[in-house]
Design a protein around this motif. Structure first.
Motif, PDB file in Angstrom:
ATOM      1  N   ASN A 376       0.825  -1.214   0.000  1.00  0.00           N
ATOM      2  CA  ASN A 376       0.000   0.000   0.000  1.00  0.00           C
ATOM      3  C   ASN A 376       0.855   1.259   0.000  1.00  0.00           C
ATOM      4  O   ASN A 376       0.575   2.221  -0.722  1.00  0.00           O
ATOM      5  CB  ASN A 376      -0.938   0.007   1.211  1.00  0.00           C
ATOM      6  CG  ASN A 376      -2.001  -1.062   1.119  1.00  0.00           C
ATOM      7  OD1 ASN A 376      -2.322  -1.544   0.034  1.00  0.00           O
ATOM      8  ND2 ASN A 376      -2.545  -1.465   2.258  1.00  0.00           N
ATOM      9  N   ALA A 380       1.327   4.014  -3.004  1.00  0.00           N
ATOM     10  CA  ALA A 380       1.021   5.421  -2.698  1.00  0.00           C
ATOM     11  C   ALA A 380       2.194   6.332  -3.006  1.00  0.00           C
ATOM     12  O   ALA A 380       2.113   7.560  -2.783  1.00  0.00           O
ATOM     13  CB  ALA A 380       0.622   5.564  -1.238  1.00  0.00           C
ATOM     14  N   LYS A 382       5.320   6.233  -1.649  1.00  0.00           N
ATOM     15  CA  LYS A 382       6.214   6.526  -0.538  1.00  0.00           C
ATOM     16  C   LYS A 382       7.633   6.059  -0.856  1.00  0.00           C
ATOM     17  O   LYS A 382       7.842   5.062  -1.545  1.00  0.00           O
ATOM     18  CB  LYS A 382       5.732   5.826   0.742  1.00  0.00           C
ATOM     19  CG  LYS A 382       4.329   6.231   1.186  1.00  0.00           C
ATOM     20  CD  LYS A 382       4.268   7.695   1.582  1.00  0.00           C
ATOM     21  CE  LYS A 382       2.876   8.070   2.073  1.00  0.00           C
ATOM     22  NZ  LYS A 382       2.787   9.514   2.415  1.00  0.00           N
TER      23      LYS A 382
END
Length: 799
Positions: A376, A380, A382
């Motif tokens: 996740n 996203a 990151k």
């Protein structure tokens, strides 16, 4: 100037409204009524919504939970979308219907589905006077519609559209069903909160009773819940529930529905709940419940309803009867919990000061990348630094352990390490003659780990060897044929050099002795003589469907095979070559009690494997349980009958196996970690005889104590007392005189005369004193070798 103009314009509008307020109000009211009636007819004539037909109303789709029963008739579990069981009117009891009508719809028996007096009250008091305590206007029939035909989303118009739908359908229902039938349908569909749908479920949940056994006070409590199930929950809010119950009793008193009964005294009674915690319901055999669902789905592929539609496990209220021995299942779950808890402690302790996760971080890195949080964060956008921060920030966590759930403060990486070091297990027990599933413990805890270790494949280790040795017998290799116990390097297979677990070599041993003691050096020789293709063919006959690695290391159990397949294969051995597909369902009944399916107990396939050869394997594995690799079975546990069995331990002690059987039961177990790179540190603690055998042995001990085993010697009728290994004389042997050597040489010549294992009580006619002397001498050598091994073991221990 502009501001002044705006003020004057606004003033004109207000003056106009004040002057024509009655006309405007009349127009607004008229438009509102027209809009309401227009919307009503749009619903009635199904222009903006589809309404169920009369045929659908006659066959109201009221999903019922299906029930799962053990072989003793006890309820095991339920399958449900909404946890309910439908009752007949007579089963509702005397009190609930009376109190329901009194509290929820006192004109129920006189209206046609709509109580217009209640609607008028709601309009005047609730809407115009804003008195929210005046009560609702929905009848029981309207509430039934809401329960069965769920409300739909129409944006701002959702409430009026759904209300009109319920109004229309309620009137239609009243034409189709009698008042008793409507009360019954309502009682079976209404929610009492906590996922308890229907009176039957609620009565059991809160009072552990059948509805017909409820007292007036208890029935009043359940009726009171319906006003607002969460708010009036007798478990969470007993004071509110008591007040609501007392209001229901007051209404009953005012309407004189119980003549000659003093309801005032019952208001003083406590709720007296006998609450059945749903979190504890269906905890037993949850992996088995999932297995039955798979078995049921296969049955559904070939069996349809009379209208050719499919049966639905979660809607049709079926009763499914199974083979599971509930008492034995509960015992198995307790055995696993107790044994694995201690084994887990030993596992962690053994690695103190060691490197459980390897020499580097590769294993941990691999599992970080598998983690949903990592995926996740990565998706996203990151950065690796941001992701690492999330995985290394300490926080409070609840983790599962064999001792139970426990709260720890640690990082996400700590949590990953915890679960990587967690041991997993599975236990499967079958009735040997039929394949009926008696025990199915698929894992540690179904609520946390849904992967079923019975049907998932793992390397099987030496539990595969009996299949190889059986194939050798099928190829006319004799159980008393001798093989050299020596290290061999197989140049055609990357210089592979299989070794024995005890690292001892020398001399010659029989096929019988090699299997009994699980000797790898000899087992590979047996494999080559039996033929890999022949082994694969026989494995399939025994029920192995997994893809087998057709390489010499196959004999050491390097193929991934499920516990389900291996236990089935051993059951075929115990059943003299007759194969029964393991099954759990014996009978399926409809909600009405009609039999939809009944299993013929014996649905067998007879293999073409030699019964005699199977009996020889059974006999060898019986001896393995007495004095071979599985000798803990009889040494440590009270099992009065002969049991055949085989241990299995894979490389680095990653997987521990044990499967044991006789003519009555076949039970197998596996122990390991989720990632086979995490393994036991030492062979002594990680071998199948230490990890898996104790659980199987305790279950056989239970079975013997409860008369589930019989003294059946026919499945393992052979003895091998004249089929002993010829042990190479060590240099420092005390038996070094020429006469002894001559006797040993003579025994080698005589061995062919005794090469066939014999059945019990059979004697060789030409057995003479010399032969007796040979056996005595060999027994002496065996005892001497045993002493030598003990001395060597003690030296190792002291060092």
């Amino acid at each position: 100037m502009n501001a002044e103009k705006t003020k004057q314009t606004i003033k004109k509008y207000f003056d106009f409204i004040a002057k024509h307020k009655f006309k405007i109000a009349s127009i607004v009211i008229a438009v509102s009524f027209v809009s309401v009636f227009a919307l009503y007819f749009l619903v009635k004539f199904e222009i903006i919504i589809d309404l169920p037909s009369d045929e659908e109303l006659i066959k109201i789709n009221n999903p019922q939970s299906s029930e799962l029963y053990a072989n003793n008739g006890k309820l095991l579990a339920k399958y449900y979308l909404e946890n309910r069981k439908n009752l007949k009117y007579e089963e509702l009891g005397e009190h609930f219907p009376r109190l329901l009508v009194c509290a929820e719809d006192k004109r129920f028996y006189t209206h046609n589905g709509i109580d217009y007096r209640s609607l008028a009250r709601v309009f005047i008091k609730t809407i115009l006077l804003q008195n929210k305590s005046s009560g609702g206007g929905s009848t029981i029939t309207q509430q039934l519609v809401k329960n069965v035909f769920k409300r739909e989303n129409f944006g701002l118009l959702s409430i009026p559209v759904n209300k009109f739908k319920e109004h229309i359908l309620a009137k239609r229902l009243e034409k189709i069903y009698s008042k008793k039938e409507i009360i019954t349908l309502y009682s079976n569909t209404v929610s009492f909160g906590e996922k308890a749908f229907g009176l039957s479920t609620a009565s059991h949940r809160f009072f552990n009773k059948q509805p017909k056994d409820l007292s007036i006070s208890e029935a009043a409590t359940l009726v009171g819940i319906l006003k607002a199930p969460s708010y009036y929950s007798p478990r969470i809010h007993p004071q509110r529930a008591t007040q609501r119950r007392n209001l229901v009793l007051s209404l009953a008193s005012e309407n004189s529905i119980y003549k000659g009964v003093n309801l005032t005294n019952q208001k003083l009674d406590s709720l007296a709940l006998d609450y059945q915690n749903p979190s504890q319901e269906n905890e037993t055999a949850r992996y088995f419940k999932a297995q039955i669902k798979r078995e049921f789905n296969r049955w559904c592929l070939e069996n349809k309803k009379s209208d050719n539609s499919e049966y639905h496990l979660y809607k049709d209220g079926l009763r499914i009867y199974t083979t599971l021995d509930l008492d034995m299942q509960i015992t198995a779950e307790k055995i696993m919990a107790s044994h694995m808890s201690q084994l887990q402690k030993n596992f962690i302790k053994a690695w103190e000061g060691g490197k459980l996760f390897g020499k580097n971080t590769k294993i941990i890195d691999d599992w970080i990348k598998k983690d949903p949080l990592y995926k996740n964060l990565k998706s996203a956008g990151k950065t690796n630094k941001e992701i690492l921060t999330r995985f290394t920030t300490p926080e409070q966590k609840l983790v599962w352990d064999w001792e139970g759930d426990k709260e720890i403060r640690g990082t996400k990486i700590d949590s990953i390490k915890h679960y990587l070091s967690l041991l997993h297990s599975g236990i499967l027990g079958l009735e040997t003659r039929t394949g009926a599933i008696k025990v199915w413990v698929g894992g540690n805890d179904f609520s946390k780990f849904q992967l079923d270790n019975i049907i998932s494949a793992r390397q099987v280790g030496s539990t595969f060897k009996p299949i190889v040795y059986l194939t050798a017998l099928e190829q006319n290799i004799n159980a008393c044929d001798y093989f050299k116990n020596e290290l061999r390097t197989y140049t055609d297979y990357d210089d592979w050099t299989p070794k024995n677990a005890n690292d001892e070599y020398g001399g010659e041993v029989t096929l019988f002795h090699a299997l009994m003691n699980s000797m790898n050096t000899v087992s590979v020789q047996v494999l080559f003589r039996a033929g890999i293709k022949n082994i694969v063919k026989n494995a399939k006959k025994l029920g192995i469907v997994s893809q087998l690695s057709e390489v010499p290391s196959m004999v050491l159990g390097t193929s991934d095979i499920s516990l389900f397949e291996m236990v089935q294969a051993y059951a075929v051995l115990g059943n003299h070559g007759v194969r029964n597909e393991p099954y759990g369902i014996t009978r399926i009944e409809s909600a009405e009690g009609d039999t939809l399916y009944i299993r013929n107990e014996f649905q067998s396939d007879t293999t073409d494997l030699s019964i005699d050869n199977i009996q020889i394997i059974n006999s060898i594995l019986r001896d393995a349980s007495v004095s071979g690799t599985g000798k803990k079975l009889h040494n440590n546990y009270n099992i009065p009958f002969e049991i055949s069995g085989k241990t299995g331990t894979t490389q680095n002690q990653s997987d521990g196996w044990y499967i044991a059987y006789n003519a009555d039961l076949t039970i197998g177990s596996w122990v390991g970690t989720e990632d086979r790179r995490i393994h036991f540190r030492y062979l002594g603690s990680g071998a199948g005889s230490s990890t898996a055998l104790p659980m199987v042995a305790q279950l056989f001990e239970y079975a013997a104590k409860n008369n589930l085993l019989s003294d059946n010697e026919d499945f393992a009728p052979y003895i091998f007392d004249n089929c002993e290994p010829i042990i190479g004389l060590p240099q420092d042997s005390i038996f070094d005189d020429e006469e002894l050597i001559e006797i040993i040489q003579k025994s080698k010549k005589r061995r062919n005369e005794f090469s066939k294992p014999r059945k019990r009580n059979d004697k060789h006619e030409d057995f003479n004193d010399d032969d007796k002397l040979i056996i005595d001498i060999i027994e002496g050598i065996k005892k001497w070798n045993s002493k030598r091994k003990k001395k060597r073991k003690n030296r190792r221990k002291n060092n």
